[in-house]
Design an enzyme around this catalytic site. Structure first.
Site, mmCIF file in Angstrom:
data_model
loop_
_atom_site.group_PDB
_atom_site.id
_atom_site.type_symbol
_atom_site.label_atom_id
_atom_site.label_comp_id
_atom_site.label_asym_id
_atom_site.label_seq_id
_atom_site.Cartn_x
_atom_site.Cartn_y
_atom_site.Cartn_z
ATOM 1 N N SER A 44 -59.233 16.544 -9.436
ATOM 2 C CA SER A 44 -59.213 15.331 -10.261
ATOM 3 C C SER A 44 -58.148 15.270 -11.227
ATOM 4 O O SER A 44 -57.602 13.848 -11.671
ATOM 5 C CB SER A 44 -60.542 14.987 -11.173
ATOM 6 O OG SER A 44 -60.743 16.424 -11.956
ATOM 7 N N GLU A 45 -57.552 16.296 -11.670
ATOM 8 C CA GLU A 45 -56.293 16.309 -12.269
ATOM 9 C C GLU A 45 -55.551 17.529 -12.177
ATOM 10 O O GLU A 45 -56.000 18.850 -11.813
ATOM 11 C CB GLU A 45 -56.460 16.242 -13.913
ATOM 12 C CG GLU A 45 -56.709 14.699 -14.343
ATOM 13 C CD GLU A 45 -58.157 14.175 -14.631
ATOM 14 O OE1 GLU A 45 -58.603 13.399 -14.849
ATOM 15 O OE2 GLU A 45 -59.224 15.332 -14.629
ATOM 16 N N THR A 46 -54.245 17.301 -12.088
ATOM 17 C CA THR A 46 -53.172 18.329 -12.158
ATOM 18 C C THR A 46 -52.345 18.329 -13.206
ATOM 19 O O THR A 46 -51.692 17.200 -13.609
ATOM 20 C CB THR A 46 -52.511 18.415 -10.828
ATOM 21 O OG1 THR A 46 -53.385 18.599 -9.823
ATOM 22 C CG2 THR A 46 -51.333 19.495 -10.740
ATOM 23 N N HIS A 75 -60.258 17.468 -19.886
ATOM 24 C CA HIS A 75 -60.566 18.373 -19.536
ATOM 25 C C HIS A 75 -59.081 19.406 -19.042
ATOM 26 O O HIS A 75 -58.898 20.430 -19.095
ATOM 27 C CB HIS A 75 -61.449 18.654 -18.274
ATOM 28 C CG HIS A 75 -60.966 18.618 -16.818
ATOM 29 N ND1 HIS A 75 -60.835 17.549 -15.983
ATOM 30 C CD2 HIS A 75 -60.593 19.721 -15.999
ATOM 31 C CE1 HIS A 75 -60.309 17.721 -15.112
ATOM 32 N NE2 HIS A 75 -60.298 18.950 -14.893
#
Length: 280
Positions: A44-46, A75
């Site tokens: 979902s995120e990097t 997060h």
């Protein structure tokens, strides 16, 4: 080559939270390379740790979904702080590091073994137009009469939130992700409902962001930060509570929300899961 970490966030048990990929010392990477890595990890995120440009910050963070860059996300903030500290980072403040990102400076602290961030101010708040509530309810697959309240709780990603009567209703949603992804109302939709009194958690939360390449996000700090401001200020929640998220996805996310000294703090466990080298 760059050091690479993957940290599970909002959990004390690896694989039960929401993982974030963290690329260290990424100042030499281009925007296109960062976007390509984020698409490749398919999380979902990097995030990418860089040298700060603000002298008050300990590091600068850029945050990418598989499709776009975000000014702030929760997060990734906690997971990146965990990775930075684990790599030997020493904060200038004894309480915890200060992160520079698209939303400005974000302070972090450690309490009871958990990292927490001070929620950034909302860029959009207030009621949601009734027609928009109806359209979002339809896309979520819930009758409009079941929506108890709705508000903009946007601290960067675009969050609009709907309060449903209970956690069971939240968990029972079968949303039309195609309709949500095509919606012109917002690209980020959160839903929340209370659990019965006396349990471990007080609320159940779900987050849908198909427009950013993520159908349902397992555990979402930015949404919970916005919810924390709204639910408490509107009288829907006590000043301190714990929210569950990720249940429908087989996760066991736990988000600790606390109002203290006029600020909203959002925290949870961080568990390093992967360390290695990214060859870029």
């Amino acid at each position: 080559m760059h050091s690479f970490s993957q940290v599970d966030v909002f959990t004390d048990e690896l694989t039960a939270g929401n993982p974030v990929a963290v690329v260290h010392d990424a100042d030499d990477l281009t925007d296109a390379q960062m976007a390509a890595v984020a698409s490749w990890t398919n999380l979902s995120e990097t995030t990418f740790l860089l040298a700060p440009t603000d002298p008050a910050a300990d590091y600068r963070l850029r945050i990418f979904t598989p499709r776009t860059e975000l000014p702030f996300a929760g997060h990734p903030t906690l997971g990146s702080a965990c990775a930075w500290l684990g790599a030997g980072g020493v904060p200038g403040d004894d309480d915890g590091p200060v992160q520079e990102c698209g939303a400005g400076l974000v302070r972090l602290r450690r309490r009871d073994g958990r990292l927490a961030f001070a929620a950034p101010p909302l860029v959009r708040s207030g009621p949601v137009a009734d027609a928009d509530v109806g359209a979002l309810a339809a896309a979520l697959g819930v009758d409009r009469t079941r929506v108890r309240d709705a508000a903009w709780v946007d601290n960067g990603p675009g969050w609009v939130a709907l309060l449903l009567p209970d956690a069971a209703t939240v968990l029972g949603l079968e949303p039309d992700l195609r309709a949500l992804g095509a919606s012109e109302i917002s690209r980020a939709v959160g839903v929340v409902g209370p659990h019965p009194a006396g349990g471990e958690t007080q609320f159940e939360v779900r987050a849908f962001v198909p427009a950013m390449g993520v159908g349902e996000d397992p555990v979402t700090g930015s949404l919970n930060a916005g919810l924390g401001r709204w639910l408490v200020d509107a009288g829907h929640a006590p000043p301190t509570y714990v929210a569950a998220q990720g249940t429908r996805l087989g996760r066991r996310g736990r988000v600790h929300v606390e109002h203290a000294d006029g600020e909203v703090w959002v925290g949870g466990g961080t568990v390093p899961g992967v360390t290695g080298t990214l060859r870029m």
